[in-house]
Design a protein around this motif. Structure first.
Motif, PDB file in Angstrom:
ATOM      1  N   THR A 146      -6.658 -15.289 -20.816  1.00  0.00           N
ATOM      2  CA  THR A 146      -6.874 -14.401 -21.649  1.00  0.00           C
ATOM      3  C   THR A 146      -6.710 -15.169 -23.267  1.00  0.00           C
ATOM      4  O   THR A 146      -6.131 -16.333 -23.039  1.00  0.00           O
ATOM      5  CB  THR A 146      -6.255 -13.166 -21.718  1.00  0.00           C
ATOM      6  N   GLY A 147      -7.004 -14.662 -24.393  1.00  0.00           N
ATOM      7  CA  GLY A 147      -6.575 -15.064 -25.759  1.00  0.00           C
ATOM      8  C   GLY A 147      -7.135 -16.402 -25.452  1.00  0.00           C
ATOM      9  O   GLY A 147      -8.334 -16.777 -25.160  1.00  0.00           O
ATOM     10  N   LYS A 148      -6.591 -17.556 -26.601  1.00  0.00           N
ATOM     11  CA  LYS A 148      -6.946 -18.774 -26.711  1.00  0.00           C
ATOM     12  C   LYS A 148      -7.082 -19.485 -25.413  1.00  0.00           C
ATOM     13  O   LYS A 148      -7.625 -20.594 -25.379  1.00  0.00           O
ATOM     14  CB  LYS A 148      -6.160 -19.461 -27.799  1.00  0.00           C
ATOM     15  N   HIS A 230     -11.886 -19.450 -30.396  1.00  0.00           N
ATOM     16  CA  HIS A 230     -10.908 -19.639 -31.199  1.00  0.00           C
ATOM     17  C   HIS A 230     -11.017 -19.277 -32.501  1.00  0.00           C
ATOM     18  O   HIS A 230      -9.709 -18.778 -33.246  1.00  0.00           O
ATOM     19  CB  HIS A 230     -10.922 -21.492 -31.268  1.00  0.00           C
ATOM     20  N   ASP A 232     -12.483 -16.243 -33.373  1.00  0.00           N
ATOM     21  CA  ASP A 232     -12.052 -14.953 -33.295  1.00  0.00           C
ATOM     22  C   ASP A 232     -10.576 -14.732 -32.939  1.00  0.00           C
ATOM     23  O   ASP A 232      -9.883 -13.898 -33.353  1.00  0.00           O
ATOM     24  CB  ASP A 232     -12.676 -14.469 -32.047  1.00  0.00           C
ATOM     25  N   GLU A 233      -9.892 -15.701 -32.227  1.00  0.00           N
ATOM     26  CA  GLU A 233      -8.494 -15.263 -32.001  1.00  0.00           C
ATOM     27  C   GLU A 233      -7.629 -15.622 -32.946  1.00  0.00           C
ATOM     28  O   GLU A 233      -6.771 -14.931 -33.335  1.00  0.00           O
ATOM     29  CB  GLU A 233      -7.946 -16.343 -30.646  1.00  0.00           C
ATOM     30  N   GLN A 237      -5.197 -12.738 -34.602  1.00  0.00           N
ATOM     31  CA  GLN A 237      -3.867 -13.162 -35.039  1.00  0.00           C
ATOM     32  C   GLN A 237      -3.595 -12.691 -36.431  1.00  0.00           C
ATOM     33  O   GLN A 237      -2.458 -12.222 -36.757  1.00  0.00           O
ATOM     34  CB  GLN A 237      -3.603 -14.409 -34.611  1.00  0.00           C
TER      35      GLN A 237
END
Length: 255
Positions: A146-148, A230, A232-233, A237
């Motif tokens: 998940t995430g980056k 990247h 979007d994350e 954040q």
């Protein structure tokens, strides 16, 4: 033409090679040798300072040592500073219980970091390319990252006191092999890259050919997806940090 595609990719990321001091990770294989040769071609125009860093992981005895000697010879012929380390990764695996790929990667990047510090060079160039990006993202999707993590490899990321950058993410393995042929480069070939015991090799040998048969430009689509994820994350954040700051401020006022 590889040079033009790499230049456009670097420019799109608002990155300049001008006056950079770069440690280049060079195994002697097609990807890293092509990267070193490409940067060598840019050295005078961009005023680059280059150091080639090679790690012999000692998996293949004399064969892997000859890989190191090949890179050393190439560097001597082209006036490039060369540094190498022989690291007994099989022993590290036995002592730590880590997988061969993890242990080798950690040993390699530890050495790269030391060379960056020794020379005072803040940049590390790695020869990962578009096919590597597809493999990485598919492996991480499959594992449920998940995430980056699911976004694959960024063009540039912080690394200790400097940063790693990957100028070849916009090109394919086939283009790199063509570049080597055009420039009469004779890279070393690691036979372990063909062994299906490694999960990455299974994606490389079985999944990637199917995707390329469906769309020759699939690497471009994966790279755009990687960059979108990247971005979007990073945005999420940033929003999270702003929201947390508001909560902290409200709590401090309420005291």
């Amino acid at each position: 033409m590889l040079e033009a595609k790499v230049e456009n990719f670097i420019s799109r990321h608002s990155f300049s090679l001008k006056n950079k001091k770069i440690v280049v990770g060079v195994s002697g294989g097609p990807d890293s040798l092509a990267l070193l040769h490409y940067l060598l071609g840019q050295r005078e125009k961009q005023n680059l300072s280059l150091v080639a860093a090679h790690v012999d992981h000692m998996f293949r005895g004399e064969e892997s040592y000859q890989d190191a000697m090949f890179v050393k010879s190439f560097c001597e012929e082209n006036g490039i500073s060369f540094e190498m380390a022989r690291i007994n990764v099989p022993q590290l695996i036995a002592d730590s219980g880590k997988s061969s790929q993890v242990a080798a990667r950690e040993a390699r990047y530890d050495f790269f970091q030391k060379m960056m510090e020794q020379y005072g060079f803040p940049f590390l160039a790695i020869g990962h390319h578009g096919d590597d990006q597809i493999e990485t993202m598919l492996m991480r999707f499959t594992r449920g990252s998940t995430g980056k993590a699911r976004a694959g490899m960024p063009f540039q990321r912080p690394f200790h006191k400097g940063c790693i950058f990957r100028p070849f993410l916009s090109i394919t393995k086939e283009e790199i092999e063509g570049y080597c042929q055009d420039h009469n480069l004779k890279p070393r070939i690691d036979p372990s890259n063909q062994k299906s015991i490694y999960s990455r090799n299974r994606f490389r040998l079985e999944v990637l050919p199917f995707l390329k048969s469906e769309n020759k430009q699939v690497h471009d689509h994966f790279q755009r997806l990687s960059e979108d994820l990247h971005t979007d994350e990073d945005y999420l954040q940033e929003l999270t940090a702003q929201a947390m700051n508001k909560v902290i401020i409200k709590r401090e006022k309420a005291r």
